[in-house]
Design a protein around this motif. Structure first.
Motif, PDB file in Angstrom:
ATOM      1  N   TYR A  87       1.323  -1.204   0.490  1.00 21.65           N
ATOM      2  CA  TYR A  87       0.344  -0.544  -0.203  1.00 21.65           C
ATOM      3  C   TYR A  87       0.671   1.134  -0.148  1.00 21.65           C
ATOM      4  O   TYR A  87       2.031   1.231   0.940  1.00 21.65           O
ATOM      5  CB  TYR A  87      -0.565  -0.172   1.164  1.00 21.65           C
ATOM      6  CG  TYR A  87      -2.168  -1.071   1.526  1.00 21.65           C
ATOM      7  CD1 TYR A  87      -1.358  -2.196   2.323  1.00 21.65           C
ATOM      8  CD2 TYR A  87      -3.422  -0.971   0.945  1.00 21.65           C
ATOM      9  CE1 TYR A  87      -2.832  -2.931   2.881  1.00 21.65           C
ATOM     10  CE2 TYR A  87      -3.723  -1.649   0.761  1.00 21.65           C
ATOM     11  CZ  TYR A  87      -3.605  -2.955   1.511  1.00 21.65           C
ATOM     12  OH  TYR A  87      -4.708  -4.161   2.270  1.00 21.65           O
ATOM     13  N   THR A 101      -6.876   0.492  -2.877  1.00 22.06           N
ATOM     14  CA  THR A 101      -6.730  -1.076  -2.681  1.00 22.06           C
ATOM     15  C   THR A 101      -5.264  -1.691  -2.638  1.00 22.06           C
ATOM     16  O   THR A 101      -5.340  -2.842  -2.618  1.00 22.06           O
ATOM     17  CB  THR A 101      -7.632  -0.853  -4.131  1.00 22.06           C
ATOM     18  OG1 THR A 101      -7.010  -0.651  -5.205  1.00 22.06           O
ATOM     19  CG2 THR A 101      -8.888  -0.526  -3.940  1.00 22.06           C
TER      20      THR A 101
ATOM     21  N   GLN B  37     -10.995  -4.116   8.785  1.00 17.07           N
ATOM     22  CA  GLN B  37     -10.997  -4.528   7.037  1.00 17.07           C
ATOM     23  C   GLN B  37     -12.185  -6.257   6.866  1.00 17.07           C
ATOM     24  O   GLN B  37     -12.087  -6.712   7.928  1.00 17.07           O
ATOM     25  CB  GLN B  37      -9.714  -4.903   7.249  1.00 17.07           C
ATOM     26  CG  GLN B  37      -9.465  -5.529   5.392  1.00 17.07           C
ATOM     27  CD  GLN B  37      -8.275  -5.553   4.968  1.00 17.07           C
ATOM     28  OE1 GLN B  37      -7.007  -6.680   6.396  1.00 17.07           O
ATOM     29  NE2 GLN B  37      -7.383  -5.362   3.795  1.00 17.07           N
ATOM     30  N   GLN B  41     -11.651  -6.323   1.313  1.00 22.13           N
ATOM     31  CA  GLN B  41     -12.507  -4.595   1.121  1.00 22.13           C
ATOM     32  C   GLN B  41     -10.872  -3.108   1.877  1.00 22.13           C
ATOM     33  O   GLN B  41      -9.523  -4.655   2.014  1.00 22.13           O
ATOM     34  CB  GLN B  41     -13.313  -4.263   1.673  1.00 22.13           C
ATOM     35  CG  GLN B  41     -15.045  -4.401   1.219  1.00 22.13           C
ATOM     36  CD  GLN B  41     -16.090  -4.177   1.478  1.00 22.13           C
ATOM     37  OE1 GLN B  41     -16.000  -3.131   2.084  1.00 22.13           O
ATOM     38  NE2 GLN B  41     -17.172  -4.473   1.402  1.00 22.13           N
ATOM     39  N   LYS B  42     -11.004  -2.217   1.863  1.00 23.46           N
ATOM     40  CA  LYS B  42     -10.199  -1.636   2.541  1.00 23.46           C
ATOM     41  C   LYS B  42      -9.627  -1.590   3.613  1.00 23.46           C
ATOM     42  O   LYS B  42     -10.585  -1.837   4.532  1.00 23.46           O
ATOM     43  CB  LYS B  42      -9.882  -0.296   1.553  1.00 23.46           C
ATOM     44  CG  LYS B  42     -10.147   0.020  -0.332  1.00 23.46           C
ATOM     45  CD  LYS B  42      -9.916   1.239  -0.278  1.00 23.46           C
ATOM     46  CE  LYS B  42     -10.725   2.009  -1.428  1.00 23.46           C
ATOM     47  NZ  LYS B  42     -10.446   2.904  -1.681  1.00 23.46           N
TER      48      LYS B  42
END
Lengths: 109, 114
Positions: A87, A101, B37, B41-42
């Protein structure tokens, strides 16, 4: 907060260098760039952070051009254990973290 | 290397029940966070906590959620009346004093609401 764009996925082979680029066109003056790694069923793990130019630690290097509108995480000589989601986060230090994401890196033997 | 530890690793609870997720931040850290989370998903920010009070909270962190630092070592997240959509991994994080100190995460509690 600056929006980030990074590849959804990347493939590599053991021993190769991997470069993951992140775009953050609307980065603010007080924003820093931070990279985290996440393995399945584990929490994100801090890799590296920087403001400009180049930062290097024992795990990775972070390259930030002068305009700071992008950054590149460089992982030297990846191994199978580097398979994870990476990330790129942009924001003021000490603030909440806003995750996107990420980039799913798959390392093959 | 010091770690953030979370317990339990997996919690299964009936809808409508209260649940408390526990975290032991790194010992000299002063800033504490909860994230969640949902599967696939994020990672989403829930709340930050400093000097025994909430610094910031997200829209997710509604009246059903609360946080507490009951003693010098624990940091807890309580969900008062769980809903099915609360099923997620919940991560605790902490960081030290100093604006350039990164957040360190625990490995999370998987909360399953039945």
């Amino acid at each position: 907060l600056a929006k980030t764009t990074q590849p959804i996925s990347m493939d590599s082979y053991e021993g190769q260098e991997v470069n993951i680029t992140c775009s953050h066109n609307n980065i603010a003056t007080n924003d820093y760039i931070t990279w985290y790694q996440q393995f399945p069923s584990q929490g994100p793990r801090f890799i590296i952070q920087g403001y400009k130019t180049k930062v290097t630690n024992e795990v990775a290097s972070l390259f930030i051009p002068a305009d700071r509108k992008s950054s590149t995480l460089s992982l030297p000589r990846v191994s199978l254990s580097d398979t994870a989601v990476y990330y790129c986060l942009v924001g003021p230090l000490g603030d909440k973290l806003i995750f996107g994401t990420g980039t799913r890196l798959q390392v093959f033997p | 290397e010091p770690e953030v530890t979370q317990t339990p690793s997996h919690q299964v609870t009936q809808m409508g029940q209260e649940v408390i997720l526990r975290c032991v931040p790194i010992s000299n850290h002063l800033y504490f966070y909860w994230y969640r989370q949902i599967l696939g998903q994020k990672v989403e920010f829930l709340v930050s906590f400093y000097n025994n009070e909430i610094s910031e909270k997200s829209e997710i962190f509604d009246d059903q959620f609360s946080v507490e630092r009951p003693d010098g070592s624990n940091f807890t997240l309580k969900i008062r009346s769980t809903k099915l959509e609360d099923s997620a991994m919940y991560f605790c994080a902490s960081r030290n004093r100093g604006f350039n100190q990164p957040q360190h995460f625990g490995d999370g509690t998987r909360l399953s609401i039945l």
